[in-house]
Design a protein around this motif. Structure first.
Motif, PDB file in Angstrom:
ATOM      1  N   ALA A  36      81.690  -7.738  98.920  1.00 15.47           N
ATOM      2  CA  ALA A  36      82.000  -9.829  99.148  1.00 15.47           C
ATOM      3  C   ALA A  36      82.796 -10.706  99.393  1.00 15.47           C
ATOM      4  O   ALA A  36      82.715 -10.922  99.808  1.00 15.47           O
ATOM      5  CB  ALA A  36      80.838  -9.481  97.399  1.00 15.47           C
ATOM      6  N   ARG A  59      77.313  -5.277  98.838  1.00 11.90           N
ATOM      7  CA  ARG A  59      76.360  -4.986  98.364  1.00 11.90           C
ATOM      8  C   ARG A  59      76.266  -3.827  99.202  1.00 11.90           C
ATOM      9  O   ARG A  59      76.526  -3.825 100.241  1.00 11.90           O
ATOM     10  CB  ARG A  59      75.114  -6.391  98.010  1.00 11.90           C
ATOM     11  CG  ARG A  59      75.272  -7.227 100.006  1.00 11.90           C
ATOM     12  CD  ARG A  59      75.022  -8.274  99.104  1.00 11.90           C
ATOM     13  NE  ARG A  59      74.984  -9.498 100.062  1.00 11.90           N
ATOM     14  CZ  ARG A  59      74.743  -9.201 101.475  1.00 11.90           C
ATOM     15  NH1 ARG A  59      73.383  -8.361 101.787  1.00 11.90           N
ATOM     16  NH2 ARG A  59      74.636 -10.137 102.660  1.00 11.90           N
ATOM     17  N   ASP A  67      72.815  -4.512  94.322  1.00  9.51           N
ATOM     18  CA  ASP A  67      74.752  -5.241  94.275  1.00  9.51           C
ATOM     19  C   ASP A  67      75.032  -3.484  93.382  1.00  9.51           C
ATOM     20  O   ASP A  67      74.447  -3.029  92.792  1.00  9.51           O
ATOM     21  CB  ASP A  67      74.686  -5.781  93.077  1.00  9.51           C
ATOM     22  CG  ASP A  67      74.717  -7.166  93.578  1.00  9.51           C
ATOM     23  OD1 ASP A  67      74.978  -8.146  94.983  1.00  9.51           O
ATOM     24  OD2 ASP A  67      73.537  -7.676  92.299  1.00  9.51           O
ATOM     25  N   THR A  70      76.946  -1.056  89.025  1.00 11.23           N
ATOM     26  CA  THR A  70      77.298  -2.529  88.509  1.00 11.23           C
ATOM     27  C   THR A  70      77.470  -1.882  87.186  1.00 11.23           C
ATOM     28  O   THR A  70      78.907  -2.413  86.658  1.00 11.23           O
ATOM     29  CB  THR A  70      76.326  -3.945  88.723  1.00 11.23           C
ATOM     30  OG1 THR A  70      74.726  -3.238  88.082  1.00 11.23           O
ATOM     31  CG2 THR A  70      76.609  -3.944  89.434  1.00 11.23           C
ATOM     32  N   PRO A  84      83.567  -6.150  94.070  1.00 13.81           N
ATOM     33  CA  PRO A  84      81.455  -6.051  94.288  1.00 13.81           C
ATOM     34  C   PRO A  84      81.609  -6.428  95.664  1.00 13.81           C
ATOM     35  O   PRO A  84      81.890  -6.084  96.714  1.00 13.81           O
ATOM     36  CB  PRO A  84      81.709  -7.620  94.059  1.00 13.81           C
ATOM     37  CG  PRO A  84      82.604  -8.169  94.176  1.00 13.81           C
ATOM     38  CD  PRO A  84      83.926  -7.297  94.277  1.00 13.81           C
ATOM     39  N   GLN A 101      79.766  -1.356  93.271  1.00  8.18           N
ATOM     40  CA  GLN A 101      81.044  -1.987  94.019  1.00  8.18           C
ATOM     41  C   GLN A 101      82.008  -1.226  94.431  1.00  8.18           C
ATOM     42  O   GLN A 101      81.500   0.358  94.148  1.00  8.18           O
ATOM     43  CB  GLN A 101      81.559  -2.166  92.474  1.00  8.18           C
ATOM     44  CG  GLN A 101      80.950  -1.413  91.153  1.00  8.18           C
ATOM     45  CD  GLN A 101      81.852  -1.811  89.470  1.00  8.18           C
ATOM     46  OE1 GLN A 101      81.688  -3.275  89.750  1.00  8.18           O
ATOM     47  NE2 GLN A 101      81.836  -1.040  89.128  1.00  8.18           N
TER      48      GLN A 101
END
Lengths: 123, 372
Positions: free
Chosen positions: B295, B358, B345, B309, B356, B347
């Motif tokens: 991200a 995806r 999602d 997550t 973060p 990490q």
């Protein structure tokens, strides 16, 4: 103003009571196009030689070590926003952090411009 | 330097072009030229880039008939080789007895009956050849072509550039090949490559490779491109780098390259590790290679841990870096299949911090192949 260098290709320049720190133009050239920079938070303290920042080119990540012990009092947000500045003006606009030194004597162990030039050409 | 590195037919040319040389697959290879990785990458996507891939292994599987050569190779790869048409190329994988990938390789069928050309990875070629020699059934044998060089010309202008010297090149469709004269050089020209762009791989006798490279570089639209940009280009194109994204533990199903397994072979089997691979095709693999988009702006490199997550470890990044055409970090890696859906999602652990990210579809940059 005198700029001093480390063997790890960081530079340090006095700015009043503070020291400005960056990476050398030679280091920037060796890295190639810098695409990401991570700088420490203001208030963080370092001992000389600690991992202080990270610069990444397309190819690889490189650690930047604290050339001098002290507390970070300012970071250059512009270089985080635009890492390519490091390839354009490593010794000027692309400074990394300003540190309040805890041991000013450490700068005497570094190389001056001529010694660094010699070191960089032969390493 | 501890051991003497091998050199390709372009070694002198790389040096004269000002390349920064590094060891790769036992060869002294250009990682970048004075243009630099970023500009080399973007130039290839915009115009045309010339790559020296002469370190790759070129060889031929020889038997009395196509059927015999194809059946022999099919004992070691899951691809449909028997039905491979003359003048066509296909990607498949060399498998060990556990169904793990020893290498990914291109197989093409010559118009001379009983000859299958293969191109294997430089870093794997000695092991591949030893494996083929040990395992090919009687009646088929391996002939090495160590005296050939290989160039890749990649990018949207590659076809125009090559057609200037060899008009027939423009007509070749993706994953087909033809022998032709480029100027006065005899070459085998295959449409395809490792960047996701239109382009060619051009095999010549090693004595001609430097001459051909110089001829192509005379065109202002062509720049020489090093291994650095080759890696970022193939990563954006979602392609695997053997030894990183594929290895002897990973099956083609896990590697998300099940297209290397022929339809007939999915029912017949008859390749090493077929039990595992057919089971994974039926039930799904435990882990899967996926694309990953961080991200933020920090690249996640090979070896970065992938977590769900909630902090559970679900996999590892196998290739990652900055994608110059994407304009941000891109990566690929393996995650347990229940976390592999696009949009999940996750990490990534980079320097101790959870960043973060995806799961994303690959390629990151759309392929632009010439399908005619």
């Amino acid at each position: 103003m005198t700029v001093m260098y480390t063997k790890d290709h960081e530079w340090v320049r006095a700015d009043g009571e503070l020291y400005v720190i960056g990476i050398s133009a030679h280091a920037a050239e060796q890295l190639g196009d810098v695409v990401f920079v991570e700088l420490p938070d203001v208030g963080k303290t370092f001992s000389k030689g600690d991992d202080m920042a990270v610069v990444e080119s397309v190819k690889a990540a490189s650690d930047v070590y604290a050339p001098i012990s002290g507390e970070v009092v300012e970071v250059n947000a512009a270089v985080v926003d635009e890492p390519a500045k490091i390839n354009e003006d490593a010794m000027g606009a692309a400074w990394f952090v300003k540190i309040r030194p805890s041991n000013k004597a450490e700068i005497d162990e570094m190389m001056d411009e001529a010694a660094y030039k010699d070191f960089a050409e032969n390493s | 330097m501890a051991q003497t590195l091998k050199t390709t037919p372009l070694h002198e040319l790389h040096i004269s072009l000002g390349a920064k040389m590094v060891e790769f697959a036992g060869y002294d290879m250009p990682v970048q030229y004075p243009l630099g990785v970023m500009k080399e990458h973007l130039h290839t996507r915009e115009k045309a880039g010339l790559f020296d891939v002469s370190h790759m292994g070129q060889a031929v599987i020889v038997a009395d008939t196509h059927e015999a050569a194809a059946k022999a190779l099919e004992t070691l790869v899951p691809g449909e080789i028997q039905k491979l048409g003359i003048g066509r190329q296909r990607l498949t994988v060399l498998l060990n007895d556990s169904g793990g990938i020893l290498d990914d390789l291109m197989v093409s069928r010559s118009d001379t009956d009983g000859r299958l050309n293969i191109v294997v990875n430089g870093a794997c070629k000695e092991d591949d050849y030893a494996y083929l020699n040990a395992r090919l059934p009687a009646g088929a044998k391996l002939e090495r072509f160590d005296n050939r060089g290989l160039l890749a010309l990649q990018g949207p202008m590659a076809s125009e550039v090559l057609a200037k010297h060899a008009p027939a090149a423009a007509e070749i469709k993706f994953m087909r090949f033809a022998e032709m004269q480029i100027g006065d050089i005899t070459a085998v020209v295959t449409r395809g490559g490792y960047t996701g762009e239109d382009g060619f791989e051009i095999s010549t006798w090693a004595d001609d490779t430097q001459k051909l490279a110089k001829l192509l570089l005379e065109d202002d639209r062509v720049e020489p491109i090093g291994l650095g940009a080759r890696d970022s280009l193939r990563l954006e194109a979602g392609m695997c780098l053997y030894g990183h994204d594929l290895n002897p533990e990973i099956s083609p199903v896990e590697g998300n390259i099940a297209f290397t397994i022929g339809k007939r072979r999915r029912t017949e089997g008859g390749f090493p590790g077929a039990a595992r691979i057919l089971r994974e095709l039926a039930d799904g693999p435990a882990r899967l290679r996926v694309g990953i988009l961080p991200a933020g702006r920090a690249p996640a490199r090979e070896g970065a841990e992938i977590q769900s997550t909630d902090g559970t470890v679900i996999g590892v990044v196998t290739s990652g870096g900055f994608g110059p055409s994407v304009g941000g970090p891109v990566a690929m890696g393996y995650v347990s299949t229940e976390h592999a859906a696009t949009g999940t999602d996750i990490q990534l652990i980079v320097r101790g911090k959870a960043l973060p990210a995806r799961i994303a579809d690959m390629p990151f940059i759309p392929h632009r192949y010439f399908r005619g």
